[in-house]
Structures are given as C-alpha cells and as structure tokens.
Design a protein around this motif. Structure first.
Motif, PDB file in Angstrom:
ATOM      1  N   SER A 157       0.833  -1.209   0.000  1.00 12.52           N
ATOM      2  CA  SER A 157       0.000   0.000   0.000  1.00 12.52           C
ATOM      3  C   SER A 157       0.862   1.251   0.000  1.00 12.52           C
ATOM      4  CB  SER A 157      -0.926   0.013   1.224  1.00 12.52           C
ATOM      5  OG  SER A 157      -1.864  -1.033   1.149  1.00 12.52           O
ATOM      6  N   ILE A 158       1.920   1.248   0.792  1.00 10.89           N
ATOM      7  CA  ILE A 158       2.817   2.401   0.844  1.00 10.89           C
ATOM      8  C   ILE A 158       3.503   2.587  -0.504  1.00 10.89           C
ATOM      9  CG2 ILE A 158       4.981   3.254   1.840  1.00 10.89           C
ATOM     10  CD1 ILE A 158       4.054   2.020   4.514  1.00 10.89           C
ATOM     11  N   LEU A 159       4.024   1.495  -1.073  1.00 10.86           N
ATOM     12  CA  LEU A 159       4.727   1.614  -2.349  1.00 10.86           C
ATOM     13  C   LEU A 159       3.787   2.060  -3.461  1.00 10.86           C
ATOM     14  CD1 LEU A 159       7.024  -1.512  -2.063  1.00 10.86           C
ATOM     15  CD2 LEU A 159       7.743   0.890  -2.093  1.00 10.86           C
ATOM     16  N   LEU A 160       2.593   1.500  -3.478  1.00 13.34           N
ATOM     17  CA  LEU A 160       1.647   1.829  -4.549  1.00 13.34           C
ATOM     18  C   LEU A 160       1.050   3.227  -4.394  1.00 13.34           C
ATOM     19  CD1 LEU A 160      -0.034   1.048  -7.032  1.00 13.34           C
ATOM     20  CD2 LEU A 160      -1.669  -0.037  -5.488  1.00 13.34           C
ATOM     21  N   TYR A 161       0.562   3.527  -3.222  1.00 17.64           N
ATOM     22  CA  TYR A 161      -0.217   4.758  -3.079  1.00 17.64           C
ATOM     23  C   TYR A 161       0.610   5.961  -2.625  1.00 17.64           C
ATOM     24  CZ  TYR A 161      -4.397   1.968  -3.844  1.00 17.64           C
ATOM     25  OH  TYR A 161      -5.347   1.148  -4.403  1.00 17.64           O
ATOM     26  N   ALA A 162       1.678   5.724  -1.904  1.00 19.79           N
ATOM     27  CA  ALA A 162       2.506   6.856  -1.482  1.00 19.79           C
ATOM     28  C   ALA A 162       3.624   7.117  -2.487  1.00 19.79           C
ATOM     29  CB  ALA A 162       3.086   6.599  -0.087  1.00 19.79           C
ATOM     30  N   GLU A 198      -0.227  -9.361 -10.828  1.00 16.42           N
ATOM     31  CA  GLU A 198       0.871  -8.634 -11.471  1.00 16.42           C
ATOM     32  C   GLU A 198       1.295  -9.278 -12.787  1.00 16.42           C
ATOM     33  OE1 GLU A 198       3.975  -8.134  -8.596  1.00 16.42           O
ATOM     34  OE2 GLU A 198       2.831  -6.618  -7.482  1.00 16.42           O
ATOM     35  N   SER A 199       1.042 -10.586 -12.940  1.00 11.12           N
ATOM     36  CA  SER A 199       1.437 -11.253 -14.173  1.00 11.12           C
ATOM     37  C   SER A 199       0.356 -11.164 -15.247  1.00 11.12           C
ATOM     38  CB  SER A 199       1.767 -12.724 -13.881  1.00 11.12           C
ATOM     39  OG  SER A 199       0.645 -13.382 -13.336  1.00 11.12           O
ATOM     40  N   ASN A 200      -0.768 -10.558 -14.897  1.00  4.96           N
ATOM     41  CA  ASN A 200      -1.853 -10.458 -15.879  1.00  4.96           C
ATOM     42  C   ASN A 200      -2.333  -9.038 -16.140  1.00  4.96           C
ATOM     43  OD1 ASN A 200      -2.684 -13.288 -16.731  1.00  4.96           O
ATOM     44  ND2 ASN A 200      -2.522 -13.499 -14.509  1.00  4.96           N
ATOM     45  N   LEU A 201      -1.634  -8.065 -15.573  1.00  3.90           N
ATOM     46  CA  LEU A 201      -2.006  -6.666 -15.783  1.00  3.90           C
ATOM     47  C   LEU A 201      -0.777  -5.906 -16.261  1.00  3.90           C
ATOM     48  CD1 LEU A 201      -3.916  -6.166 -12.421  1.00  3.90           C
ATOM     49  CD2 LEU A 201      -4.971  -6.420 -14.677  1.00  3.90           C
ATOM     50  N   ASP A 202      -1.018  -4.829 -17.014  1.00  2.00           N
ATOM     51  CA  ASP A 202       0.097  -3.950 -17.347  1.00  2.00           C
ATOM     52  C   ASP A 202       0.663  -3.397 -16.049  1.00  2.00           C
ATOM     53  OD1 ASP A 202      -0.294  -4.340 -20.056  1.00  2.00           O
ATOM     54  OD2 ASP A 202      -1.684  -2.647 -20.222  1.00  2.00           O
ATOM     55  N   PRO A 203       1.974  -3.415 -15.888  1.00  2.00           N
ATOM     56  CA  PRO A 203       2.581  -2.987 -14.614  1.00  2.00           C
ATOM     57  C   PRO A 203       2.569  -1.474 -14.450  1.00  2.00           C
ATOM     58  CG  PRO A 203       4.286  -3.562 -16.173  1.00  2.00           C
ATOM     59  CD  PRO A 203       2.982  -3.889 -16.837  1.00  2.00           C
ATOM     60  N   GLU A 204       1.397  -0.903 -14.446  1.00  2.00           N
ATOM     61  CA  GLU A 204       1.240   0.539 -14.286  1.00  2.00           C
ATOM     62  C   GLU A 204       0.625   0.822 -12.924  1.00  2.00           C
ATOM     63  OE1 GLU A 204       2.356   2.585 -16.405  1.00  2.00           O
ATOM     64  OE2 GLU A 204       2.652   1.331 -18.189  1.00  2.00           O
ATOM     65  N   PHE A 205       1.192   1.745 -12.191  1.00  2.00           N
ATOM     66  CA  PHE A 205       0.710   1.974 -10.832  1.00  2.00           C
ATOM     67  C   PHE A 205      -0.748   2.424 -10.816  1.00  2.00           C
ATOM     68  CE2 PHE A 205       0.064   6.476 -10.058  1.00  2.00           C
ATOM     69  CZ  PHE A 205       0.692   7.070 -11.139  1.00  2.00           C
ATOM     70  N   TYR A 206      -1.178   3.176 -11.832  1.00  2.00           N
ATOM     71  CA  TYR A 206      -2.543   3.682 -11.777  1.00  2.00           C
ATOM     72  C   TYR A 206      -3.562   2.582 -12.011  1.00  2.00           C
ATOM     73  CZ  TYR A 206      -1.935   3.830 -16.868  1.00  2.00           C
ATOM     74  OH  TYR A 206      -1.672   3.509 -18.178  1.00  2.00           O
ATOM     75  N   ILE A 207      -3.159   1.532 -12.731  1.00  2.00           N
ATOM     76  CA  ILE A 207      -4.057   0.383 -12.892  1.00  2.00           C
ATOM     77  C   ILE A 207      -4.173  -0.394 -11.589  1.00  2.00           C
ATOM     78  CG2 ILE A 207      -4.355  -1.826 -14.067  1.00  2.00           C
ATOM     79  CD1 ILE A 207      -3.133  -0.575 -16.544  1.00  2.00           C
ATOM     80  N   TYR A 208      -3.035  -0.651 -10.930  1.00  5.66           N
ATOM     81  CA  TYR A 208      -3.076  -1.342  -9.637  1.00  5.66           C
ATOM     82  C   TYR A 208      -3.835  -0.505  -8.616  1.00  5.66           C
ATOM     83  CZ  TYR A 208       0.734  -4.370 -11.361  1.00  5.66           C
ATOM     84  OH  TYR A 208       1.506  -5.257 -12.063  1.00  5.66           O
ATOM     85  N   ASN A 209      -3.631   0.791  -8.698  1.00  3.52           N
ATOM     86  CA  ASN A 209      -4.322   1.723  -7.812  1.00  3.52           C
ATOM     87  C   ASN A 209      -5.829   1.548  -7.925  1.00  3.52           C
ATOM     88  OD1 ASN A 209      -5.808   4.101  -7.133  1.00  3.52           O
ATOM     89  ND2 ASN A 209      -3.937   5.329  -7.141  1.00  3.52           N
ATOM     90  N   GLU A 210      -6.334   1.659  -9.152  1.00  2.00           N
ATOM     91  CA  GLU A 210      -7.783   1.565  -9.354  1.00  2.00           C
ATOM     92  C   GLU A 210      -8.316   0.174  -9.014  1.00  2.00           C
ATOM     93  OE1 GLU A 210      -9.614   3.992  -9.732  1.00  2.00           O
ATOM     94  OE2 GLU A 210      -8.526   5.571 -10.817  1.00  2.00           O
ATOM     95  N   TYR A 211      -7.572  -0.851  -9.398  1.00  3.30           N
ATOM     96  CA  TYR A 211      -8.080  -2.215  -9.205  1.00  3.30           C
ATOM     97  C   TYR A 211      -8.284  -2.501  -7.723  1.00  3.30           C
ATOM     98  CZ  TYR A 211      -8.907  -6.967 -11.008  1.00  3.30           C
ATOM     99  OH  TYR A 211      -9.472  -8.162 -11.392  1.00  3.30           O
ATOM    100  N   HIS A 212      -7.283  -2.218  -6.927  1.00  5.40           N
ATOM    101  CA  HIS A 212      -7.429  -2.475  -5.492  1.00  5.40           C
ATOM    102  C   HIS A 212      -8.571  -1.659  -4.898  1.00  5.40           C
ATOM    103  CE1 HIS A 212      -6.621  -3.214  -1.314  1.00  5.40           C
ATOM    104  NE2 HIS A 212      -6.433  -1.923  -1.100  1.00  5.40           N
ATOM    105  N   ALA A 213      -8.644  -0.382  -5.277  1.00  2.72           N
ATOM    106  CA  ALA A 213      -9.714   0.468  -4.747  1.00  2.72           C
ATOM    107  C   ALA A 213     -11.081  -0.036  -5.183  1.00  2.72           C
ATOM    108  CB  ALA A 213      -9.506   1.910  -5.214  1.00  2.72           C
ATOM    109  N   LEU A 214     -11.171  -0.522  -6.426  1.00  2.51           N
ATOM    110  CA  LEU A 214     -12.440  -1.052  -6.925  1.00  2.51           C
ATOM    111  C   LEU A 214     -12.824  -2.331  -6.194  1.00  2.51           C
ATOM    112  CD1 LEU A 214     -11.788  -0.400 -10.710  1.00  2.51           C
ATOM    113  CD2 LEU A 214     -13.704   0.557  -9.396  1.00  2.51           C
ATOM    114  N   ILE A 215     -11.834  -3.153  -5.900  1.00  2.42           N
ATOM    115  CA  ILE A 215     -12.103  -4.369  -5.130  1.00  2.42           C
ATOM    116  C   ILE A 215     -12.694  -4.009  -3.772  1.00  2.42           C
ATOM    117  CG2 ILE A 215     -10.936  -6.206  -3.848  1.00  2.42           C
ATOM    118  CD1 ILE A 215      -9.094  -6.533  -6.329  1.00  2.42           C
ATOM    119  N   VAL A 216     -12.117  -3.008  -3.125  1.00  2.00           N
ATOM    120  CA  VAL A 216     -12.638  -2.592  -1.821  1.00  2.00           C
ATOM    121  C   VAL A 216     -14.070  -2.071  -1.950  1.00  2.00           C
ATOM    122  CG1 VAL A 216     -12.346  -0.954   0.076  1.00  2.00           C
ATOM    123  CG2 VAL A 216     -10.343  -2.105  -0.907  1.00  2.00           C
ATOM    124  N   GLU A 217     -14.304  -1.249  -2.952  1.00  4.54           N
ATOM    125  CA  GLU A 217     -15.651  -0.701  -3.152  1.00  4.54           C
ATOM    126  C   GLU A 217     -16.676  -1.814  -3.372  1.00  4.54           C
ATOM    127  OE1 GLU A 217     -16.912   2.195  -2.830  1.00  4.54           O
ATOM    128  OE2 GLU A 217     -18.897   1.596  -3.552  1.00  4.54           O
TER     129      GLU A 217
END
Length: 242
Positions: A157-162, A198-217
């Motif tokens: 979370s720190i690496l991705l969001y901060a 990580e092996s099935n998504l483009d390694p872009e922080f904004y994609i990981y950002n949205e995906y995790h947040a969407l999972i929580v929502e």
DNA sequence: AACCAGGACGTGA
DNA sequence: TCACGTCATGGT
C-alpha cells in the motif's frame, strides 16, 4: 492442462477489472485530508478522494499522511482511521518531526478511535524514524517489511499509493472475492495472489491503484456480510468454464 | 450479541 | 512455512 487453467484465471483477472471499472469508475485513491493544489479546504474540511488525479501525493507531508493512514487502517474501518488522522491533523502532527515531538500518551489518545492504540503508536513511530532517514529516496519493499508493523499489505500500500510503484495490494477483500469466484484457492499465500494480478495486468501503478480500490468498493457492498458474495450481481458465475 | 473493519506480530508446531 | 491467539475500538 494447468496452463489452460492459469490462462483462464488470468483472463478472469482482466475481465473483473473492466467490469468493476465500468461499474464504479475511477476511485480517486488514496484519500487525503486537505491535499495540495486545487481548491481551498479549511481546517477540518475533507476533500479526501480525487478521481483521475494520479499526481498525488505531492508533498513530503502528503506522502507521510498516506503512510500513517496505511497503519491506522490496519484491521480497522477507514472511517475510524480517518478520525484518527483528523485528530493528528489538529495536533499539526501529520509531519514526521512534529509527530515525534509528541508524547506517546498524546499519540495514543489521538488514534484511540482507530483501535490497537498501543501497537499502532509503536508502529507509527518506527515508520516515522525510517521515513525521516529516507530523505526523499523511494524505499524498497524489503526495507519496509523490516519495519515493525509493516507487513505485506501495508508495504505494498505504501509503495503503490505513497510512491506510485507498481506493487499490487492484496487484502482480505481481494481474497474473499477471488476465492468466492473460484479464481484463487484457500491455501494461496499473499505473494502467490499478488503474482496472479501482477502477471496479468500492465505494470502501471494507476491500474493497480484503481483495481485495489475497486475491489474494496465492490467488497464493501457484497462481501461484508455472510454468506459472502451471494448477492453479488456483477461477478456471479464469472468462473463458468473453469 | 456476535461479527466485521482497507493486518501484523509472536509463538509453537 | 503455517495455524493460532492477541492486539482495541466503533459500527451494524
């Protein structure tokens, strides 16, 4: 045989992202109280989420605020963690040097509402010393994991969001959704699940950002009360064909 | 009244 | 490695 299964799981990872994004849109994580730029927030005002703005955090204290938030929200609702952050903010303590100038008792009372006040006070002080020692360098995952109070999810979370690093965050909601839908197994550990994403998504922080947040929502809506996922209208039967 | 919340640590197999 | 108890408070 196994390869086909892996491939289908990978396709499901991609498909679920597009379904969630189409359903809920950009989430604007990580929430920040009073972030820099844009309008005017007065004291106590909360702008918090900032959809489609991937430039945040910008300042040293905004990065620090996210780090504080990742610890305060451990096994605790964001509502409670946010109250603790507002308490710290009213002490002008969302700043590493200011926070370390406070007495333990003051910190504990400020964050009591977020639970685990004794250990979270230790954790916050430990990560704050580390943060000051960094001097604008991006920390490594192992450095973070060596800090008392920072485990796999908090480190990511720190690496991705901060720090905007492409590290996928796996939380209990992620396990719940993807277990219910047959895409992971009970015994899959943290790093195995992380690798699936990580092996099935483009390694872009904004994609990981949205995906995790969407999972929580999504999980807050349909995977918070048992039986988990039973009323999920979006992903139901997504595992057909496995 | 039990369960859940945007987990991590220490211990003992 | 991995399962288990513990940490604390607030909302439903």
């Amino acid at each position: 045989m196994f390869y086909l299964l892996v491939q289908k799981k990978g396709e499901a990872v991609k498909l679920i992202f597009s379904k969630l994004y189409n359903e809920y849109g950009p989430q604007g994580w990580w929430p920040l109280i009073n972030y820099s730029g844009l309008n005017t927030a007065k004291t106590g005002a909360i702008k918090e989420y900032h959809p489609l703005n991937y430039d945040l955090p910008k300042t040293r204290d905004e990065i620090y605020e996210i780090i504080l938030g990742t610890i305060l929200t451990q096994n605790t609702s964001w509502t409670s963690a946010k109250k603790a952050l507002l308490n710290l903010n009213s002490l002008n303590a969302i700043n590493p040097e200011k926070l370390l100038s406070l007495k333990d008792k003051t910190i504990k009372e400020a964050i009591r509402c977020a639970g685990f006040l004794n250990q979270k006070t230790k954790y916050i002080k430990a990560v704050t010393h580390f943060y000051i020692s960094l001097e604008d360098i991006i920390p490594t995952r192992n450095e973070l994991l060596n800090i008392n109070g920072i485990g796999n999810e908090t480190a990511d979370s720190i690496l991705l969001y901060a720090y905007k690093q492409p590290e996928f965050v796996v939380d209990t909601y992620t396990k719940r959704i993807f277990l219910y839908n047959g895409i992971i197994n009970e015994n899959d550990n943290y790093n195995r699940i992380k690798y699936l994403f990580e092996s099935n998504l483009d390694p872009e922080f904004y994609i990981y950002n949205e995906y995790h947040a969407l999972i929580v929502e999504h999980a807050k809506r349909y995977y918070s009360t048992k039986p988990y996922g039973e009323k999920d209208p979006l992903l139901q039967n997504i595992n057909i064909g496995f």
